[in-house]
Structure formats: structure tokens, C-alpha cells
Motif scaffolding. Structure first.
Motif, PDB file in Angstrom:
ATOM      1  N   LEU A 304       0.835  -1.205   0.000  1.00 45.56           N
ATOM      2  CA  LEU A 304       0.000   0.000   0.000  1.00 45.56           C
ATOM      3  C   LEU A 304       0.871   1.257   0.000  1.00 45.56           C
ATOM      4  N   MET A 305       1.995   1.218   0.713  1.00 46.81           N
ATOM      5  CA  MET A 305       2.949   2.332   0.639  1.00 46.81           C
ATOM      6  C   MET A 305       3.481   2.486  -0.777  1.00 46.81           C
ATOM      7  N   MET A 306       3.710   1.371  -1.448  1.00 51.59           N
ATOM      8  CA  MET A 306       4.223   1.414  -2.819  1.00 51.59           C
ATOM      9  C   MET A 306       3.183   1.987  -3.771  1.00 51.59           C
ATOM     10  N   LEU A 307       1.904   1.639  -3.534  1.00 56.13           N
ATOM     11  CA  LEU A 307       0.845   2.165  -4.398  1.00 56.13           C
ATOM     12  C   LEU A 307       0.741   3.683  -4.280  1.00 56.13           C
ATOM     13  N   ILE A 308       0.685   4.200  -3.052  1.00 53.10           N
ATOM     14  CA  ILE A 308       0.522   5.655  -2.928  1.00 53.10           C
ATOM     15  C   ILE A 308       1.781   6.385  -3.371  1.00 53.10           C
ATOM     16  N   SER A 309       2.937   5.715  -3.284  1.00 58.85           N
ATOM     17  CA  SER A 309       4.179   6.317  -3.775  1.00 58.85           C
ATOM     18  C   SER A 309       4.203   6.368  -5.299  1.00 58.85           C
ATOM     19  N   ALA A 310       3.430   5.500  -5.930  1.00 55.40           N
ATOM     20  CA  ALA A 310       3.266   5.577  -7.385  1.00 55.40           C
ATOM     21  C   ALA A 310       2.318   6.698  -7.759  1.00 55.40           C
ATOM     22  N   PHE A 311       1.330   6.950  -6.914  1.00 58.99           N
ATOM     23  CA  PHE A 311       0.330   7.982  -7.216  1.00 58.99           C
ATOM     24  C   PHE A 311       0.910   9.381  -7.042  1.00 58.99           C
ATOM     25  N   VAL A 317       5.738  11.195  -0.614  1.00 61.98           N
ATOM     26  CA  VAL A 317       5.028  10.382   0.369  1.00 61.98           C
ATOM     27  C   VAL A 317       5.878  10.206   1.632  1.00 61.98           C
ATOM     28  N   MET A 318       7.141   9.892   1.477  1.00 61.37           N
ATOM     29  CA  MET A 318       7.995   9.683   2.642  1.00 61.37           C
ATOM     30  C   MET A 318       8.147  10.964   3.448  1.00 61.37           C
ATOM     31  N   ASN A 319       8.253  12.105   2.775  1.00 59.16           N
ATOM     32  CA  ASN A 319       8.326  13.389   3.481  1.00 59.16           C
ATOM     33  C   ASN A 319       7.024  13.671   4.231  1.00 59.16           C
ATOM     34  N   ALA A 320       5.891  13.371   3.581  1.00 64.75           N
ATOM     35  CA  ALA A 320       4.586  13.583   4.220  1.00 64.75           C
ATOM     36  C   ALA A 320       4.428  12.683   5.444  1.00 64.75           C
ATOM     37  N   TYR A 321       4.920  11.444   5.356  1.00 66.34           N
ATOM     38  CA  TYR A 321       4.820  10.532   6.490  1.00 66.34           C
ATOM     39  C   TYR A 321       5.680  11.015   7.659  1.00 66.34           C
ATOM     40  N   GLN A 322       6.855  11.564   7.373  1.00 67.93           N
ATOM     41  CA  GLN A 322       7.668  12.111   8.453  1.00 67.93           C
ATOM     42  C   GLN A 322       6.963  13.282   9.124  1.00 67.93           C
ATOM     43  N   GLU A 323       6.247  14.077   8.324  1.00 70.92           N
ATOM     44  CA  GLU A 323       5.460  15.179   8.879  1.00 70.92           C
ATOM     45  C   GLU A 323       4.310  14.636   9.735  1.00 70.92           C
ATOM     46  N   ALA A 324       3.675  13.546   9.266  1.00 72.16           N
ATOM     47  CA  ALA A 324       2.575  12.933  10.021  1.00 72.16           C
ATOM     48  C   ALA A 324       3.055  12.412  11.373  1.00 72.16           C
ATOM     49  N   ILE A 325       4.240  11.810  11.386  1.00 78.09           N
ATOM     50  CA  ILE A 325       4.799  11.313  12.641  1.00 78.09           C
ATOM     51  C   ILE A 325       5.126  12.476  13.574  1.00 78.09           C
ATOM     52  N   LYS A 326       5.714  13.517  13.017  1.00 75.22           N
ATOM     53  CA  LYS A 326       6.037  14.698  13.821  1.00 75.22           C
ATOM     54  C   LYS A 326       4.783  15.310  14.435  1.00 75.22           C
ATOM     55  N   GLU A 327       3.685  15.345  13.658  1.00 69.67           N
ATOM     56  CA  GLU A 327       2.426  15.944  14.127  1.00 69.67           C
ATOM     57  C   GLU A 327       1.545  14.941  14.867  1.00 69.67           C
ATOM     58  N   GLU A 328       2.064  13.728  15.054  1.00 72.11           N
ATOM     59  CA  GLU A 328       1.389  12.684  15.817  1.00 72.11           C
ATOM     60  C   GLU A 328       0.008  12.337  15.254  1.00 72.11           C
TER      61      GLU A 328
END
Length: 341
Positions: A304-311, A317-328
Motif C-alpha cells: 500500500l505504501m508502494m501504491l501511494i508512492s506511485a500515485f 510520500v515519505m516526506n509527508a509521512y515524516q510530517e505525520a509522525i512529527k504531528e502525531e
């Protein structure tokens, strides 16, 4: 491309163990695919992004109580059976635990004999083909004997099983929920229709292959699981009419995305059909049918990570996920939502 390209370190505290009291109160991260920028909203704000004349496509599959506890005839050791895929005529592909107790030919019983079964084959991947024997309607027996098969990362008990169903679920058959749709309420669906958004429904029965880890280092060596899908004439007509009129196609979830991309022609048009899909979407894939994608936050190194990384792109996507982790943000099935816009 390597599996490790999709790894991120997720604190365990961010894995949501229960749904929010109000479905559409979850947070919504909006990732703009044009520049990679991120905006923090709430899910009900999705209404601001969808335009009149757009079409939103949902997966209306309903989760069945697919987890059965029984034992081999003449023995007392508990055996867990998880229904994965209906092969027809009472035959199901299943996961069993412990596997050593479910060799070919073993007879199983559940609920004091209300349901019995025979292990007919052990497949190369370890799954079992099990034929069930019963009187009456199988799904009614499952409602009596089965329990909801929550993902392994959810450790807490779910008080209301309906919270692991979408409000528009209709067609029984999934072993796991199409979780992107869990955020929608009937009120939000009504508001979308009032704005002039068309709602369309496909069915894709979600298997536990969704949670199967990618074991191969090279992602192209991964063998994708198959899932059964249905698109009817009404939905095909709505999608084609939307595209012809210049509207955008929104996929709610990776399961709706995989269904649309399986069926779509190169020009994005679709036709009514049903069948099995094992489409594996990863970076480099050219999308034909989907313009915007609503999804949850997924497991590291998952398909699923691979699919959204294709989209979007892997970097976005990886940058957005790091932001999501930072913002909890809350992750996985009962977690928050993401719009790839």
C-alpha cells in the motif's frame, strides 16, 4: 527498487487501537501532488476539495465475521481458522493456527457441531483449502460462531463491530475492512450528493494479503495476492459520464483504486465486469482512471505504501509521512486519513 526504500520508523504509540467516537472527526493530511506541500485539516473538510460533477468511488464490501475457533474431531486443542477467499460450494481458502493440527484430511468442528469442515489441501504458501459442511445459510452461521478478524496490530477489543464496517457496506465477503471509508458518515455522504458529487460503488473483497509483508528485497519479485472484484453497469456509466463531462474521479481507498485501475482502458473509461485482480502498483505505474485518492496511513514497506508512492512520488510520500509522525497523526486501520490531491 528496494523494499527498504519504503521503510520508516513508526512509534508504537501512533498505532490507533480504537476508532474515534465521531467517524469524520479524524484528521486529514492533504498532500498536493503538484508541489509536495502538506496541509493539515479534518476529514469533514474533504467536502471543500471535491467539486460538483466529480465522482467519488467507494468499495462497498462488508467484512464477514471470518475468525472461527474450533478443534479437530476427537481432540481438544483449540484451532483458529480465518476465512480468506470463498472458492464456491463451501470451499474456502483459510489461514489456520496451529498449522500442524490442520493437515490434509483433518476433520474440524465448531460450535458443538453446528459447523463442521474438512481440510482438503495444504497450499504451497501454507494456506489451507477447507470445505465446510452445514445446514442453512453459511453467513447466518458465521454470525453466530465467528468474530471480526481485526488486524494483528490492533490489540484492544472492539466494543462495537459495526465500527469496523463502512456506513455504506453492503456485499459480504471481506476478511478486512476497506479502511479509508471508515471516516465517512451518512451526513457527509448526503452533503457530497447535495454539492453535486456523484457517488459510485464497486465491490472488492479484501483479503489478508493486504497485510502480508513484502519479503523480497527487490519489490518486483513480490507476488501479489488476488482479490475478487465487481463493477456493475450503473457504476461504469457514472464513471464514464463523469470523465466525458470533465469531472474528476476520486478513489476512496487503495482497494477502490486497484479495482478501477484493473478495469480501466488506457483512456480511463471502464466497463461493467467482475473477476480476480492481482494488480501490483508501485512507482513507475501510469494511472489511467484515478485523479484523486483518499487513503489511510499505511504500514512501512507494504504494497500500500508502494501504491501511494506511485500515485504521488516516493519522496513526497515519505516526506509527508515524516510530517505525520512529527504531528502525531494516528496510523493504520483506525487512524487518520490522507488525501493525495
Amino acid at each position: 527498487m528496494k523494499k527498504s526504500d519504503f521503510y520508516f520508523d513508526l512509534p508504537e504509540r501512533l498505532i490507533a487501537q480504537h476508532p474515534l467516537e465521531q467517524r469524520d472527526a479524524s484528521r486529514l493530511m492533504v498532500l498536493d501532488r503538484r508541489d509536495g506541500s502538506v496541509t493539515h485539516r479534518h476529514f469533514r473538510d474533504l467536502l471543500e476539495y471535491v467539486q460538483p460533477g466529480d465522482c467519488m468511488v467507494f468499495n462497498n464490501s462488508r467484512v464477514i465475521p471470518a475468525r472461527l475457533m474450533g478443534h479437530a474431531v476427537g481432540h481438544v486443542t483449540p484451532i483458529e481458522v480465518l476465512l480468506l477467499t470463498d472458492k464456491g460450494d463451501g470451499l474456502w481458502e483459510c489461514l489456520t493456527r496451529p498449522g500442524r493440527k490442520t493437515r490434509t484430511g483433518v476433520e474440524l468442528t465448531f460450535g458443538d457441531g453446528l459447523l463442521t469442515a474438512t481440510v482438503e489441501a495444504v497450499q504451497p504458501d501454507g494456506n489451507r483449502l477447507i470445505r465446510f459442511h452445514y445446514e442453512g445459510i453459511f453467513l447466518e452461521i458465521l454470525d453466530k460462531l465467528g468474530t471480526m478478524p481485526l488486524p494483528p496490530y490492533i490489540k484492544e477489543k472492539l466494543d462495537d463491530p459495526e465500527r469496523y464496517q463502512t456506513v455504506y457496506s453492503k456485499t459480504p465477503g471481506s476478511a478486512a475492512a476497506p479502511t479509508a471509508g471508515l471516516h465517512f458518515t451518512t451526513e457527509l455522504l448526503d452533503a457530497l450528493k447535495a454539492k453535486g458529487v456523484k457517488l459510485a460503488f464497486v465491490t472488492l473483497h479484501v483479503g489478508l494479503g493486504t497485510f502480508r509483508p513484502v519479503k523480497e528485497d527487490e519489490i518486483t519479485d513480490h507476488i501479489m495476492h488476488s482479490e475478487y472484484y465487481i463493477m456493475d453497469e450503473e457504476t461504469a456509466g457514472i464513471i464514464n459520464d463523469t470523465r466525458a463531462a470533465g469531472g474528476k474521479i476520486w478513489a476512496v481507498g487503495t482497494t477502490a483504486t486497484r479495482t478501477l485501475e484493473t478495469i480501466a482502458a488506457d483512456d480511463g473509461t471502464v466497463r461493467a465486469q467482475s473477476g480476480w485482480t492481482d494488480i501490483f502498483i508501485y512507482p513507475g505505474y501510469k494511472f489511467k482512471a484515478v485523479d484523486h485518492l483518499v487513503t489511510n496511513f499505511h504500514l512501512p514497506e507494504s504494497t500500500l505504501m508502494m501504491l501511494i508512492s506511485a500515485f504521488a512520488t516516493r519522496e513526497m510520500v515519505m516526506n509527508a509521512y515524516q510530517e505525520a509522525i512529527k504531528e502525531e497523526y494516528r496510523f493504520f486501520s483506525f487512524g487518520d486519513s490522507m488525501l493525495l490531491y
